[in-house]
Design a protein around this motif. Structure first.
Motif, PDB file in Angstrom:
ATOM      1  N   VAL A   1       9.864 -50.691  56.788  1.00 33.43           N
ATOM      2  CA  VAL A   1      10.388 -49.320  56.738  1.00 33.43           C
ATOM      3  C   VAL A   1      11.880 -49.387  56.446  1.00 33.43           C
ATOM      4  CG1 VAL A   1      10.643 -47.115  57.909  1.00 33.43           C
ATOM      5  CG2 VAL A   1       8.703 -48.586  58.489  1.00 33.43           C
ATOM      6  N   ASP A   2      12.291 -48.651  55.410  1.00 34.12           N
ATOM      7  CA  ASP A   2      13.710 -48.583  55.042  1.00 34.12           C
ATOM      8  C   ASP A   2      14.234 -47.185  55.335  1.00 34.12           C
ATOM      9  OD1 ASP A   2      12.941 -50.957  53.889  1.00 34.12           O
ATOM     10  OD2 ASP A   2      14.079 -50.641  52.052  1.00 34.12           O
ATOM     11  N   SER A   3      15.510 -47.137  55.745  1.00 30.85           N
ATOM     12  CA  SER A   3      16.178 -45.859  55.939  1.00 30.85           C
ATOM     13  C   SER A   3      17.403 -45.811  55.026  1.00 30.85           C
ATOM     14  CB  SER A   3      16.620 -45.736  57.400  1.00 30.85           C
ATOM     15  OG  SER A   3      17.603 -44.720  57.526  1.00 30.85           O
TER      16      SER A   3
ATOM     17  N   GLY B   1      10.187 -66.328  53.636  1.00 27.98           N
ATOM     18  CA  GLY B   1      11.546 -66.755  53.917  1.00 27.98           C
ATOM     19  C   GLY B   1      12.590 -65.970  53.131  1.00 27.98           C
ATOM     20  N   ARG B   2      12.157 -65.176  52.148  1.00 31.55           N
ATOM     21  CA  ARG B   2      13.128 -64.404  51.341  1.00 31.55           C
ATOM     22  C   ARG B   2      13.268 -62.975  51.852  1.00 31.55           C
ATOM     23  NH1 ARG B   2      13.405 -63.433  45.717  1.00 31.55           N
ATOM     24  NH2 ARG B   2      15.476 -62.846  46.435  1.00 31.55           N
ATOM     25  N   GLY B   3      14.511 -62.513  51.956  1.00 30.14           N
ATOM     26  CA  GLY B   3      14.765 -61.127  52.372  1.00 30.14           C
ATOM     27  C   GLY B   3      14.276 -60.847  53.784  1.00 30.14           C
ATOM     28  N   VAL B   4      14.281 -59.591  54.143  1.00 31.08           N
ATOM     29  CA  VAL B   4      13.894 -59.211  55.509  1.00 31.08           C
ATOM     30  C   VAL B   4      12.378 -59.363  55.678  1.00 31.08           C
ATOM     31  CG1 VAL B   4      14.071 -57.443  57.281  1.00 31.08           C
ATOM     32  CG2 VAL B   4      15.802 -57.539  55.491  1.00 31.08           C
ATOM     33  N   CYS B   5      11.629 -58.989  54.651  1.00 30.86           N
ATOM     34  CA  CYS B   5      10.165 -59.087  54.738  1.00 30.86           C
ATOM     35  C   CYS B   5       9.713 -60.541  54.800  1.00 30.86           C
ATOM     36  CB  CYS B   5       9.522 -58.406  53.530  1.00 30.86           C
ATOM     37  SG  CYS B   5       9.737 -56.621  53.541  1.00 30.86           S
ATOM     38  N   GLY B   6      10.271 -61.367  53.918  1.00 30.07           N
ATOM     39  CA  GLY B   6       9.889 -62.782  53.895  1.00 30.07           C
ATOM     40  C   GLY B   6      10.288 -63.504  55.173  1.00 30.07           C
ATOM     41  N   THR B   7      11.407 -63.101  55.754  1.00 26.96           N
ATOM     42  CA  THR B   7      11.855 -63.692  57.028  1.00 26.96           C
ATOM     43  C   THR B   7      10.911 -63.297  58.153  1.00 26.96           C
ATOM     44  OG1 THR B   7      14.147 -63.614  56.263  1.00 26.96           O
ATOM     45  CG2 THR B   7      13.814 -63.813  58.642  1.00 26.96           C
TER      46      THR B   7
ATOM     47  N   ARG C   1       6.254 -58.629  44.621  1.00 24.91           N
ATOM     48  CA  ARG C   1       5.972 -59.868  45.356  1.00 24.91           C
ATOM     49  C   ARG C   1       7.236 -60.388  46.017  1.00 24.91           C
ATOM     50  NH1 ARG C   1       1.172 -62.816  43.890  1.00 24.91           N
ATOM     51  NH2 ARG C   1      -0.069 -61.478  42.529  1.00 24.91           N
ATOM     52  N   ILE C   2       7.086 -60.934  47.235  1.00 22.07           N
ATOM     53  CA  ILE C   2       8.217 -61.518  47.962  1.00 22.07           C
ATOM     54  C   ILE C   2       7.766 -62.862  48.528  1.00 22.07           C
ATOM     55  CG2 ILE C   2       9.785 -61.228  49.927  1.00 22.07           C
ATOM     56  CD1 ILE C   2       9.490 -58.178  49.610  1.00 22.07           C
ATOM     57  N   LYS C   3       8.579 -63.883  48.298  1.00 27.30           N
ATOM     58  CA  LYS C   3       8.231 -65.217  48.809  1.00 27.30           C
ATOM     59  C   LYS C   3       8.572 -65.332  50.291  1.00 27.30           C
ATOM     60  CE  LYS C   3       8.345 -67.812  44.541  1.00 27.30           C
ATOM     61  NZ  LYS C   3       7.045 -67.261  44.179  1.00 27.30           N
TER      62      LYS C   3
ATOM     63  N   HIS D   1      19.052 -60.277  51.750  1.00 28.83           N
ATOM     64  CA  HIS D   1      18.337 -59.000  51.683  1.00 28.83           C
ATOM     65  C   HIS D   1      17.980 -58.668  50.231  1.00 28.83           C
ATOM     66  CE1 HIS D   1      18.606 -54.567  50.946  1.00 28.83           C
ATOM     67  NE2 HIS D   1      17.605 -54.618  51.797  1.00 28.83           N
ATOM     68  N   ILE D   2      16.741 -58.214  50.016  1.00 30.08           N
ATOM     69  CA  ILE D   2      16.307 -57.865  48.661  1.00 30.08           C
ATOM     70  C   ILE D   2      16.448 -56.359  48.491  1.00 30.08           C
ATOM     71  CG2 ILE D   2      14.382 -57.927  47.027  1.00 30.08           C
ATOM     72  CD1 ILE D   2      13.214 -60.200  48.894  1.00 30.08           C
ATOM     73  N   ALA D   3      17.293 -55.951  47.571  1.00 32.16           N
ATOM     74  CA  ALA D   3      17.527 -54.518  47.370  1.00 32.16           C
ATOM     75  C   ALA D   3      16.585 -53.971  46.304  1.00 32.16           C
ATOM     76  CB  ALA D   3      18.972 -54.267  46.982  1.00 32.16           C
TER      77      ALA D   3
ATOM     78  N   SER E   1      19.401 -49.398  56.205  1.00 33.24           N
ATOM     79  CA  SER E   1      18.916 -50.131  57.373  1.00 33.24           C
ATOM     80  C   SER E   1      17.399 -50.255  57.268  1.00 33.24           C
ATOM     81  CB  SER E   1      19.353 -49.460  58.679  1.00 33.24           C
ATOM     82  OG  SER E   1      18.874 -48.142  58.773  1.00 33.24           O
ATOM     83  N   GLU E   2      16.859 -51.180  58.059  1.00 40.17           N
ATOM     84  CA  GLU E   2      15.465 -51.556  57.811  1.00 40.17           C
ATOM     85  C   GLU E   2      14.826 -52.139  59.062  1.00 40.17           C
ATOM     86  OE1 GLU E   2      15.445 -54.033  54.349  1.00 40.17           O
ATOM     87  OE2 GLU E   2      13.283 -54.396  54.405  1.00 40.17           O
ATOM     88  N   ILE E   3      13.517 -51.913  59.208  1.00 38.79           N
ATOM     89  CA  ILE E   3      12.764 -52.632  60.246  1.00 38.79           C
ATOM     90  C   ILE E   3      11.515 -53.187  59.575  1.00 38.79           C
ATOM     91  CG2 ILE E   3      11.598 -50.503  61.051  1.00 38.79           C
ATOM     92  CD1 ILE E   3      11.573 -51.767  63.885  1.00 38.79           C
TER      93      ILE E   3
HETATM   94  N1  SME Z   1      14.390 -54.945  51.472  1.00 40.10           N
HETATM   95  C1  SME Z   1      13.203 -55.744  51.574  1.00 40.10           C
HETATM   96  C2  SME Z   1      12.433 -55.772  50.294  1.00 40.10           C
HETATM   97  C3  SME Z   1      11.376 -54.747  50.188  1.00 40.10           C
HETATM   98  S1  SME Z   1      11.919 -53.253  49.773  1.00 40.10           S
HETATM   99  O1  SME Z   1      13.042 -52.782  50.495  1.00 40.10           O
HETATM  100  C4  SME Z   1      10.773 -52.135  49.567  1.00 40.10           C
HETATM  101  C5  SME Z   1      13.551 -57.161  51.999  1.00 40.10           C
HETATM  102  O2  SME Z   1      14.704 -57.572  52.031  1.00 40.10           O
HETATM  103  O3  SME Z   1      12.612 -57.879  52.305  1.00 40.10           O
END
Ligand code: SME
Length: 164
Positions: free
Chosen positions: A140-142, A88-94, A84-86, A113-115, A122-124
């Motif tokens: 997607v993470d690389s 606004g948190r990390g790349v996904c939440g943003t 779960r990601i709230k 960033h949530i590791a 890197s990530e999209i």
């Molecule tokens: N890095 C992501 C979290 C999800 S995982 O990488 C699978 C983030 O900062 O939202």
């Protein structure tokens, strides 16, 4: 003779043309697979399986779904992801909060960033809409730095618009 200049230029063009060709193939394959399928999880699982299998730098590929105001893990391939990601948190939440694709060349430079996996460099993350409402994000993470650019953004946004 003229080794670095023209050859470097050509190889960059070839790589990105090749990437776009693979994205186009993925799009066709996914659309054929999900034709007539209305279940969202089945559609998401097909997107993930096709992209993850075809794109060599996709280290982790998966959906987080919007469930009661929070992102909850959906179909994915790769190492174990956070559940779960709230917002606004990390790349996904943003991405979910801003409803805008985030292209992150170096995840260590992204505040908050949530590791989930140390190997991710890197990530999209692309928002997924249905009837103008945000229903999920595709993450997607690389394991390499700077894997994703505007061409990935364009191709992934196009695939997601066609599928959802
Ligand atoms: N890095 C992501 C979290 C999800 S995982 O990488 C699978 C983030 O900062 O939202």
């Amino acid at each position: 003779v003229g080794l670095s200049g023209p050859r470097f230029g050509n190889s960059v063009r070839t790589v990105s043309n090749e990437k776009l060709r693979v994205y186009r193939e993925c799009r066709q394959k996914i659309l054929a697979l999900v034709e007539g399928e209305t279940d969202l999880i089945a559609r998401m699982a097909s997107v993930v399986a096709v992209l993850h299998g075809a794109m060599p730098d996709f280290y982790w590929t998966g959906f987080y779904r919007m469930v009661e105001g929070e992102l909850v893990i959906g179909p994915y391939q790769g190492t174990v992801g956070c559940l779960r990601i709230k917002l606004g948190r990390g790349v996904c939440g943003t991405t979910a909060e801003l409803e805008k694709t985030q292209v992150v060349k170096d995840v260590h430079a992204f505040p908050g960033h949530i590791a989930c996996d140390e190997n991710s460099r890197s990530e999209i993350v692309v928002p997924v809409f249905q009837d103008d409402a945000l229903i999920a994000v595709l993450d997607v993470d690389s394991a390499k730095l700077g894997t994703f650019d505007e061409s990935d953004q364009e191709a992934l946004e196009e695939i997601l618009q066609a599928v959802f």
